[in-house]
Design a protein around this motif. Structure first.
Motif, PDB file in Angstrom:
ATOM      1  N   PHE A  25     -17.037  35.694  -8.508  1.00 33.08           N
ATOM      2  CA  PHE A  25     -17.098  35.994  -7.073  1.00 33.08           C
ATOM      3  C   PHE A  25     -16.302  34.912  -6.345  1.00 33.08           C
ATOM      4  CE2 PHE A  25     -21.155  37.453  -8.950  1.00 33.08           C
ATOM      5  CZ  PHE A  25     -20.984  38.809  -8.764  1.00 33.08           C
ATOM      6  N   HIS A  26     -15.451  35.334  -5.426  1.00 33.39           N
ATOM      7  CA  HIS A  26     -14.625  34.357  -4.713  1.00 33.39           C
ATOM      8  C   HIS A  26     -15.368  33.730  -3.546  1.00 33.39           C
ATOM      9  CE1 HIS A  26     -11.493  36.370  -7.015  1.00 33.39           C
ATOM     10  NE2 HIS A  26     -10.773  35.296  -6.819  1.00 33.39           N
ATOM     11  N   GLU A  27     -16.344  34.433  -3.025  1.00 34.12           N
ATOM     12  CA  GLU A  27     -17.114  33.933  -1.890  1.00 34.12           C
ATOM     13  C   GLU A  27     -18.574  34.222  -2.197  1.00 34.12           C
ATOM     14  OE1 GLU A  27     -15.834  33.090   1.347  1.00 34.12           O
ATOM     15  OE2 GLU A  27     -13.758  33.794   1.243  1.00 34.12           O
ATOM     16  N   TRP A  29     -20.812  35.456  -0.309  1.00 34.69           N
ATOM     17  CA  TRP A  29     -21.285  36.761   0.167  1.00 34.69           C
ATOM     18  C   TRP A  29     -20.935  37.883  -0.802  1.00 34.69           C
ATOM     19  CZ3 TRP A  29     -17.969  40.787   0.898  1.00 34.69           C
ATOM     20  CH2 TRP A  29     -16.616  40.504   1.121  1.00 34.69           C
ATOM     21  N   GLY A  31     -21.161  37.840  -4.059  1.00 32.11           N
ATOM     22  CA  GLY A  31     -22.259  37.912  -5.020  1.00 32.11           C
ATOM     23  C   GLY A  31     -23.490  38.580  -4.418  1.00 32.11           C
ATOM     24  N   ARG A  32     -23.770  38.252  -3.137  1.00 33.52           N
ATOM     25  CA  ARG A  32     -24.936  38.872  -2.472  1.00 33.52           C
ATOM     26  C   ARG A  32     -24.714  40.383  -2.341  1.00 33.52           C
ATOM     27  NH1 ARG A  32     -28.243  35.227  -3.659  1.00 33.52           N
ATOM     28  NH2 ARG A  32     -29.797  36.197  -2.318  1.00 33.52           N
ATOM     29  N   VAL A  33     -23.499  40.777  -1.971  1.00 29.90           N
ATOM     30  CA  VAL A  33     -23.190  42.208  -1.810  1.00 29.90           C
ATOM     31  C   VAL A  33     -23.244  42.911  -3.171  1.00 29.90           C
ATOM     32  CG1 VAL A  33     -21.325  43.822  -1.243  1.00 29.90           C
ATOM     33  CG2 VAL A  33     -21.903  41.980   0.341  1.00 29.90           C
ATOM     34  N   PHE A  34     -22.746  42.245  -4.198  1.00 32.57           N
ATOM     35  CA  PHE A  34     -22.844  42.813  -5.545  1.00 32.57           C
ATOM     36  C   PHE A  34     -24.301  43.064  -5.915  1.00 32.57           C
ATOM     37  CE2 PHE A  34     -23.577  41.918 -10.077  1.00 32.57           C
ATOM     38  CZ  PHE A  34     -22.885  42.987 -10.633  1.00 32.57           C
ATOM     39  N   GLY A  35     -25.144  42.044  -5.724  1.00 35.62           N
ATOM     40  CA  GLY A  35     -26.563  42.167  -6.087  1.00 35.62           C
ATOM     41  C   GLY A  35     -27.277  43.259  -5.318  1.00 35.62           C
ATOM     42  N   TYR A  69     -15.301  44.124  -2.234  1.00 39.27           N
ATOM     43  CA  TYR A  69     -16.717  44.023  -1.879  1.00 39.27           C
ATOM     44  C   TYR A  69     -16.970  44.362  -0.410  1.00 39.27           C
ATOM     45  CZ  TYR A  69     -17.828  42.385  -6.528  1.00 39.27           C
ATOM     46  OH  TYR A  69     -17.995  42.314  -7.889  1.00 39.27           O
ATOM     47  N   GLU A  70     -15.934  44.326   0.406  1.00 40.27           N
ATOM     48  CA  GLU A  70     -16.098  44.867   1.766  1.00 40.27           C
ATOM     49  C   GLU A  70     -16.327  46.374   1.711  1.00 40.27           C
ATOM     50  OE1 GLU A  70     -12.574  42.420   3.286  1.00 40.27           O
ATOM     51  OE2 GLU A  70     -13.588  42.998   5.151  1.00 40.27           O
ATOM     52  N   LEU A  73     -19.973  46.722   1.038  1.00 38.92           N
ATOM     53  CA  LEU A  73     -20.741  46.413   2.251  1.00 38.92           C
ATOM     54  C   LEU A  73     -20.684  47.607   3.212  1.00 38.92           C
ATOM     55  CD1 LEU A  73     -22.309  44.287   3.890  1.00 38.92           C
ATOM     56  CD2 LEU A  73     -20.106  43.308   4.585  1.00 38.92           C
TER      57      LEU A  73
ATOM     58  N   THR B  14     -17.431  39.076   7.786  1.00 42.08           N
ATOM     59  CA  THR B  14     -17.947  39.816   6.630  1.00 42.08           C
ATOM     60  C   THR B  14     -19.175  39.119   6.050  1.00 42.08           C
ATOM     61  OG1 THR B  14     -15.644  40.313   6.176  1.00 42.08           O
ATOM     62  CG2 THR B  14     -17.240  40.949   4.513  1.00 42.08           C
ATOM     63  N   ALA B  18     -22.938  40.696   5.709  1.00 41.21           N
ATOM     64  CA  ALA B  18     -23.700  40.710   4.456  1.00 41.21           C
ATOM     65  C   ALA B  18     -25.049  40.018   4.646  1.00 41.21           C
ATOM     66  CB  ALA B  18     -22.890  40.025   3.354  1.00 41.21           C
ATOM     67  N   GLU B  22     -28.861  41.638   4.236  1.00 43.14           N
ATOM     68  CA  GLU B  22     -29.833  41.072   3.298  1.00 43.14           C
ATOM     69  C   GLU B  22     -31.088  40.626   4.051  1.00 43.14           C
ATOM     70  OE1 GLU B  22     -28.331  38.031   0.624  1.00 43.14           O
ATOM     71  OE2 GLU B  22     -30.359  37.591  -0.103  1.00 43.14           O
ATOM     72  N   ILE B  36     -31.591  39.085  -6.168  1.00 44.13           N
ATOM     73  CA  ILE B  36     -30.133  38.959  -6.018  1.00 44.13           C
ATOM     74  C   ILE B  36     -29.651  37.693  -6.724  1.00 44.13           C
ATOM     75  CG2 ILE B  36     -28.230  38.822  -4.368  1.00 44.13           C
ATOM     76  CD1 ILE B  36     -29.469  41.263  -3.539  1.00 44.13           C
ATOM     77  N   LEU B  39     -29.453  38.400 -10.379  1.00 42.65           N
ATOM     78  CA  LEU B  39     -28.340  39.297 -10.737  1.00 42.65           C
ATOM     79  C   LEU B  39     -27.011  38.550 -10.715  1.00 42.65           C
ATOM     80  CD1 LEU B  39     -29.586  42.352  -8.715  1.00 42.65           C
ATOM     81  CD2 LEU B  39     -28.940  42.444 -11.134  1.00 42.65           C
ATOM     82  N   VAL B  40     -26.829  37.730  -9.679  1.00 35.61           N
ATOM     83  CA  VAL B  40     -25.579  36.970  -9.582  1.00 35.61           C
ATOM     84  C   VAL B  40     -25.451  36.042 -10.785  1.00 35.61           C
ATOM     85  CG1 VAL B  40     -24.379  35.172  -8.268  1.00 35.61           C
ATOM     86  CG2 VAL B  40     -25.386  37.123  -7.068  1.00 35.61           C
TER      87      VAL B  40
END
Lengths: 103, 202
Positions: A25-27, A29, A31-35, A69-70, A73, B14, B18, B22, B36, B39-40
């Motif tokens: 993950f580059h940022e 957020w 990772g949070r969006v992925f989860g 990932y946008e 979102l 963005t 997010a 959350e 989360i 998962l990460v």
């Protein structure tokens, strides 16, 4: 559904850019969006087809200008509002209050 | 690029969006932030192409396993403990002297998570998705894979229901190497088809 996402065979998309030792993950957020894919899925807010359909309904310009990932979102914001789990006003208010707290 | 700002920059819009989602879902009891976190961590540290490399190395050393892998990819991969989300229906395609396989997902980013982890950005990018099906040999050359004209290139377009793993050719000079040593020669790109397995050192 035919659309901008259906990219196979398109020309003039430019070179394929590769990144050495790319982080997962580059940022933060991202990772949070992925989860949130898993937690939203587990809560039954969408299935994979609904997830994809929400991406494929994006406007073509927005689709091309936003990152991977946008897109995810965008799915959550779209589907959670459409299904009545959140309202757009709630989301907008929360963004405003987080921004204020960060100032 | 969106990620070239320094660590002290304010959160992007963005990131705020997010965070807002959350937070709202957490307040409503529909999300546990610890889930989360887990998962990460899982996808950052435990799920990645080393898993797929184990599958390939087993296929190179055990012909019965290889036969099962080509017949029923999902089942044979699960024998090694790799299964789950985005790997429910796996097809393994074998590279030979005559055929080279290349995997893409023109519509989005379908990729076999349990064996390869999350896809690299280039796999999800417009240029790869667009060109992989119209100019696969050109794409392969860009990745440093030169194939003779008499090798057939087969391009597999993944979808939400079906994902592909390439079984690369075992490099020459690896007779007598252990399964663990062989797994070390199997790169991520060799299992997508944009690379070959590495030659042994020395």
């Amino acid at each position: 559904m035919n659309g901008i996402h259906d990219m196979g065979g398109m020309q003039c998309m430019g070179p394929i850019v590769r990144e050495e030792n790319e982080p997962r993950f580059h940022e933060e957020w991202e990772g949070r969006v992925f989860g949130m894919f898993f937690t939203n899925f587990a809560e039954g807010h969408f299935n994979v087809d609904m997830f994809r359909h929400a991406i494929e309904r994006m406007g073509p310009a927005e689709y091309l200008e936003t990152s991977y990932y946008e897109h995810w979102l965008h799915v959550y914001e779209t589907v959670l509002v459409e299904r009545g789990i959140l309202t757009q006003a709630e989301i907008d208010e929360k963004i405003a209050s987080l921004r204020q707290a960060g100032d | 690029m969106a990620h070239d700002h320094g660590h002290n920059a304010p959160p992007s819009d963005t990131a705020m969006r997010a965070k807002a989602l959350e937070t709202l879902l957490t307040e409503k009891g529909l999300l546990d932030p610890a889930a989360i976190d887990a998962l990460v961590e899982t996808y950052e540290t435990r799920v990645g192409p080393r898993n797929g490399a184990r599958v390939v190395a087993r296929a190179w050393t055990d012909s019965d396993y290889k036969a099962r892998l080509l017949e029923d990819g999902t089942g044979a991969i699960a024998e090694l403990g790799f299964s789950g989300v985005q790997g429910e229906d796996m097809v393994v395609v074998e590279n030979t002297d005559d055929v080279h396989n290349l995997v893409t997902c023109t519509l989005c980013s379908c990729y076999p998570w349990p064996t390869l982890g999350l896809p690299p950005i280039w796999f999800k990018s417009a240029p790869y998705r667009a060109r992989s099906v119209i100019d696969p040999r050109g794409v392969l050359r860009e990745f440093g894979v030169e194939l003779s004209e008499d090798v057939e290139v087969r391009v597999w377009d993944s979808n939400a229901e079906l994902r592909y793993l390439v079984l690369p050719q075992r490099p020459a000079g690896t007779e007598g190497m252990s399964e663990d040593e062989l797994a070390g020669l199997v790169t991520r790109d060799s299992m997508i088809g944009t690379g070959l397995a590495q030659a042994p050192a020395g």
